[in-house]
Design a protein around this motif. Structure first.
Motif, PDB file in Angstrom:
ATOM      1  N   PHE A 120     -63.967  19.114-123.203  1.00 46.69           N
ATOM      2  CA  PHE A 120     -64.325  19.158-124.621  1.00 46.69           C
ATOM      3  C   PHE A 120     -64.451  20.579-125.158  1.00 46.69           C
ATOM      4  CE2 PHE A 120     -67.554  19.404-127.984  1.00 46.69           C
ATOM      5  CZ  PHE A 120     -67.001  18.545-128.921  1.00 46.69           C
ATOM      6  N   GLN A 121     -63.888  20.789-126.350  1.00 47.90           N
ATOM      7  CA  GLN A 121     -64.045  22.046-127.074  1.00 47.90           C
ATOM      8  C   GLN A 121     -64.527  21.710-128.485  1.00 47.90           C
ATOM      9  OE1 GLN A 121     -60.530  24.528-126.928  1.00 47.90           O
ATOM     10  NE2 GLN A 121     -60.089  23.921-124.812  1.00 47.90           N
ATOM     11  N   PRO A 122     -65.491  22.416-129.014  1.00 45.36           N
ATOM     12  CA  PRO A 122     -66.076  22.094-130.320  1.00 45.36           C
ATOM     13  C   PRO A 122     -65.265  22.579-131.519  1.00 45.36           C
ATOM     14  CG  PRO A 122     -67.159  23.996-129.408  1.00 45.36           C
ATOM     15  CD  PRO A 122     -66.196  23.531-128.346  1.00 45.36           C
ATOM     16  N   THR A 123     -64.025  22.965-131.280  1.00 40.05           N
ATOM     17  CA  THR A 123     -63.187  23.448-132.383  1.00 40.05           C
ATOM     18  C   THR A 123     -61.814  22.773-132.358  1.00 40.05           C
ATOM     19  OG1 THR A 123     -62.347  25.282-131.025  1.00 40.05           O
ATOM     20  CG2 THR A 123     -64.300  25.705-132.392  1.00 40.05           C
ATOM     21  N   THR A 124     -61.165  22.763-133.518  1.00 39.89           N
ATOM     22  CA  THR A 124     -59.776  22.311-133.629  1.00 39.89           C
ATOM     23  C   THR A 124     -58.994  23.413-134.345  1.00 39.89           C
ATOM     24  OG1 THR A 124     -60.448  21.117-135.652  1.00 39.89           O
ATOM     25  CG2 THR A 124     -60.198  19.819-133.627  1.00 39.89           C
ATOM     26  N   ALA A 125     -57.705  23.398-134.192  1.00 37.29           N
ATOM     27  CA  ALA A 125     -56.880  24.450-134.795  1.00 37.29           C
ATOM     28  C   ALA A 125     -56.943  24.427-136.318  1.00 37.29           C
ATOM     29  CB  ALA A 125     -55.430  24.291-134.334  1.00 37.29           C
ATOM     30  N   PHE A 126     -57.157  23.238-136.869  1.00 38.41           N
ATOM     31  CA  PHE A 126     -57.231  23.094-138.321  1.00 38.41           C
ATOM     32  C   PHE A 126     -58.563  22.444-138.694  1.00 38.41           C
ATOM     33  CE2 PHE A 126     -52.837  22.679-136.836  1.00 38.41           C
ATOM     34  CZ  PHE A 126     -52.313  23.858-137.383  1.00 38.41           C
TER      35      PHE A 126
END
Length: 246
Positions: A120-126
């Motif tokens: 899991f990562q708490p960011t998305t590219a957009f």
């Protein structure tokens, strides 16, 4: 996105009856009015329905049986797998056929967090229109490979919010481009996309090993990116154009 390894009644009163039994007054010199033409009305209704009917999975798949490769090389479905997935060009879209890994990145939710997803990562590219990260549990979106010498999605008119039709076992789910991933791997979509298609959406144990087709429409964009209704409406329209023009 993270890199995954391949393991994968009715009653009538007497009065009404008496009225019904009375002979009808009729003037034999005046013929009854002709009924409306049922054939004409049926045909008009059929044509109207056909115009608005959503495009089916089989109609879309019929248009992606051949690949005009646009990528300079091919992608892997997972780390360690053979690189054999090309990105193909078509009128108004690009497409590829791959597996589906589950992307749970973005806003932490009950089903998408560090406990349920070790990658899991708490960011998305957009991001959403309010600046928040995308919600993978609620928003259908797909992941495209990061720009590389193999293929740069931006050169093909693809960007964050572009509309995609994701097809799996005769089901079509419209989604947006919401995240980017490793430059050499392709075939990933959000928890919400998988769930809508009947694929196990669990970020660690779910996904589909094969049989998923991704069609991404060029020069399209949903605004705001987080609007499922906007993606559905635009997706249906673009899908009709895609079937008509290819």
């Amino acid at each position: 996105m993270r890199i995954r390894h391949t393991v994968l009644a009715a009653t009538g009163g007497a009065a009404l009856m008496a009225v019904a039994a009375l002979p009808a007054a009729a003037d034999p010199a005046v013929p009854p009015p002709a009924p409306p033409n049922p054939v004409f009305r049926t045909e008009a209704t059929r044509q109207e329905a056909a115009t608005e009917a959503p495009v089916t999975a089989s109609q879309l798949l019929d248009k992606v049986t051949r690949c005009t490769q646009i990528s300079r090389g091919k992608y892997r479905s997972d780390q360690g797998a053979a690189a054999k997935i090309p990105v193909c060009d078509a009128k108004g879209a690009v497409f590829w056929k791959a597996d589906m890994d589950i992307d749970c990145d973005g806003q932490p939710t009950v089903r998408c967090n560090r406990q349920t997803d070790p990658y899991f990562q708490p960011t998305t590219a957009f991001q959403q229109s309010d600046g928040a990260q995308l919600n993978a549990e609620k928003l259908p979106f797909i992941v495209v490979p990061g720009p590389s010498s193999i293929w740069d999605y931006r050169v093909s008119g693809i960007r964050g919010g572009s509309v995609a039709a994701v097809i799996y076992k005769n089901k079509v789910q419209y989604a947006v481009v919401g995240d980017t991933g490793p430059t050499g791997i392709i075939g990933e979509a959000s928890y919400a996309t998988a769930k809508a298609l009947g694929i196990d959406p669990h970020p660690s144990t779910g996904g589909a090993a094969s049989g998923v087709t991704y069609i991404v429409f060029k020069q399209s964009r949903v605004s705001p990116i987080e609007s499922r209704n906007a993606a559905l409406t635009l997706g249906k329209s673009l899908a009709r154009s895609f079937v008509k023009n290819n």
